[in-house]
Design a protein around this motif. Structure first.
Motif, PDB file in Angstrom:
ATOM      1  N   ARG A  51      14.680   8.489   6.940  1.00  0.00           N
ATOM      2  CA  ARG A  51      13.564   8.238   6.028  1.00  0.00           C
ATOM      3  C   ARG A  51      12.391   9.149   6.403  1.00  0.00           C
ATOM      4  N   PRO A  52      12.145  10.201   5.618  1.00  0.00           N
ATOM      5  CA  PRO A  52      10.988  11.053   5.897  1.00  0.00           C
ATOM      6  C   PRO A  52       9.680  10.312   5.606  1.00  0.00           C
ATOM      7  N   PRO A  67       1.889  24.482   5.283  1.00  0.00           N
ATOM      8  CA  PRO A  67       2.611  23.658   6.272  1.00  0.00           C
ATOM      9  C   PRO A  67       2.096  22.226   6.248  1.00  0.00           C
ATOM     10  N   SER A  68       2.918  21.316   6.778  1.00  0.00           N
ATOM     11  CA  SER A  68       2.509  19.901   6.829  1.00  0.00           C
ATOM     12  C   SER A  68       3.254  19.185   7.943  1.00  0.00           C
ATOM     13  N   PRO A  69       2.637  18.159   8.516  1.00  0.00           N
ATOM     14  CA  PRO A  69       3.329  17.373   9.550  1.00  0.00           C
ATOM     15  C   PRO A  69       4.389  16.478   8.913  1.00  0.00           C
ATOM     16  N   TYR A  70       5.356  16.078   9.714  1.00  0.00           N
ATOM     17  CA  TYR A  70       6.376  15.160   9.222  1.00  0.00           C
ATOM     18  C   TYR A  70       6.755  14.164  10.325  1.00  0.00           C
ATOM     19  N   ARG A  71       7.295  13.036   9.869  1.00  0.00           N
ATOM     20  CA  ARG A  71       7.926  12.064  10.755  1.00  0.00           C
ATOM     21  C   ARG A  71       9.238  11.628  10.091  1.00  0.00           C
ATOM     22  N   LEU A  72      10.286  11.584  10.877  1.00  0.00           N
ATOM     23  CA  LEU A  72      11.569  11.119  10.381  1.00  0.00           C
ATOM     24  C   LEU A  72      11.914   9.801  11.058  1.00  0.00           C
ATOM     25  N   GLN A  73      11.979   8.736  10.277  1.00  0.00           N
ATOM     26  CA  GLN A  73      12.441   7.453  10.804  1.00  0.00           C
ATOM     27  C   GLN A  73      13.964   7.424  10.674  1.00  0.00           C
ATOM     28  N   LEU A 106      11.585  11.028  14.914  1.00  0.00           N
ATOM     29  CA  LEU A 106      11.395  12.436  15.245  1.00  0.00           C
ATOM     30  C   LEU A 106      10.194  12.939  14.456  1.00  0.00           C
ATOM     31  N   SER A 107       9.361  13.736  15.091  1.00  0.00           N
ATOM     32  CA  SER A 107       8.159  14.232  14.411  1.00  0.00           C
ATOM     33  C   SER A 107       7.928  15.694  14.747  1.00  0.00           C
ATOM     34  N   GLY A 108       7.181  16.367  13.897  1.00  0.00           N
ATOM     35  CA  GLY A 108       6.874  17.784  14.097  1.00  0.00           C
ATOM     36  C   GLY A 108       6.093  18.333  12.927  1.00  0.00           C
ATOM     37  N   ARG A 109       6.244  19.602  12.657  1.00  0.00           N
ATOM     38  CA  ARG A 109       5.495  20.264  11.604  1.00  0.00           C
ATOM     39  C   ARG A 109       6.433  21.163  10.796  1.00  0.00           C
TER      40      ARG A 109
END
Length: 363
Positions: free
Chosen positions: A298-299, A353-359, A271-274
């Motif tokens: 896992r961020p 703000p910052s982008p993120y990805r959740l594994q 999952l990804s977003g900001r």
């Protein structure tokens, strides 16, 4: 450790053994090995054990055995053995008939590993325990059952009991996610999730692997009984297990899927977003969790000390909170136990703000 019964009552065995007809003897007179029998118990459908006792091994050594096709249109075969005493005295010890019935059950490749042994009722006491109608030996992939056809007090035929035992065989060859025990003690993954086994265990209503005083609260036994009911849905056999595990159309579908398409392990997704800046809200994601078991988050792409991850129920109740720490694993683990959907909240601890990805790994 499993709570399944083991051991012997030698005193009872001595009385029974020497009171039996000569043709029923399973070992040389005077040998202690011949007198070892499983723990007698109140009448139950069956017993699941890891390995046979000495007397059971002697009965098996004297049994004739060969492989028979199961007649399902494939090349699948099972081994069927008949004890020497049963070959002389049993009234329904046809190996091919047993194999053909197994072919009518839903099954996967585990069917080729199966052995069925037909005993006299007396021998069954040594193999399975006096009071048990059959048993399944996990270490040998073996079902031991009577070579006579009869109905028990719940209305179960020998074929119904055989289907129950095959349910154990299916579960023995199915995987479960951490932190759950063996499927033969818990039930298969989709069935156990649909039936709320994890929740009932946490509330003290179920006792996986306990075939003593909690035999009818053992979910492994309830799964096997439900498997038999899936083969005989129109037959009226008394349900004596926990009421909430009584078979339904949904549980039958789960049993079929677990048998024909076994759970293979956790799946991975991203999952990804900001993430908004601190004070401007949080990033919120919804994660479906149809199956119970361990979920790992896992961020990725976030400053190691610049965020907070919260896991909430569908209703918003906080389940787990996580902030990364120096030299700690940058992950969150949570055991899904009845939650069909989780809410994930990522909140920034920095002013931008910052982008993120959740594994994510989930059952």
């Amino acid at each position: 450790m499993s709570g399944r019964p083991a051991g012997a009552l030698a005193g009872i065995a001595i009385v029974i053994f020497f009171a039996a007809p000569a043709r029923a003897a399973v070992g040389a007179p005077g040998t202690t090995d011949a007198l070892e029998v499983p723990q007698p118990a109140a009448p139950t459908r069956d017993v699941v054990s890891g390995a046979p006792g000495a007397a059971a091994a002697q009965i098996s050594a004297n049994a004739s055995s060969q492989r028979y096709g199961i007649g399902d249109g494939s090349d699948a075969t099972i081994a069927v053995g008949v004890s020497s005493a049963c070959a002389q005295n049993c009234t329904a010890a046809d190996p091919q008939r047993i194999a053909s019935f197994i072919g009518t059950l839903i099954h996967g490749n585990e069917v080729n590993l199966l052995t069925v042994q037909l005993d006299t009722p007396f021998e069954l006491g040594f193999d399975c325990g006096f009071g048990a109608e059959a048993c399944y030996v996990t270490g040998q992939n073996k079902i031991v059952i009577s070579g006579n056809e009869e109905f028990d007090r719940d209305g179960a035929s020998r074929e119904f009991v055989l289907a129950h035992e095959y349910g154990h065989h299916v579960a023995q060859h199915r995987r479960l996610p951490a932190p759950f025990p063996r499927a033969v003690d818990w039930g298969t993954e989709r069935w156990a999730s649909a039936e709320g086994v994890c929740q009932a265990r946490r509330h003290g209503k179920l006792f996986p692997g306990d075939e003593g005083v909690h035999y009818f609260e053992d979910p492994g036994e309830a799964f096997a009984e439900a498997f038999a009911h899936s083969r005989f849905p129109e037959v009226s056999v008394r349900w004596r297990y926990l009421r909430q595990l009584r078979p339904t159309a949904a549980s039958f579908r789960a049993i079929e899927e677990d048998t024909l398409s076994p759970w293979q392990g956790r799946e991975s997704l991203v999952l990804s977003g900001r993430v908004p800046a601190r004070g401007e809200g949080a990033a919120v994601e919804s994660l479906p969790t149809p199956l119970d078991g361990s979920v790992t988050l896992r961020p990725v792409g976030l400053h190691r000390r610049g965020y907070e991850l919260a896991l909430r129920s569908r209703a918003g109740r906080l389940l787990r909170n996580f902030r990364p720490r120096p030299r700690a694993r940058n992950r969150m683990d949570f055991t899904v136990c009845g939650q069909s959907r989780l809410r994930l909240q990522i909140r920034s601890l920095t002013g931008h703000p910052s982008p993120y990805r959740l594994q994510i790994q989930r059952p």
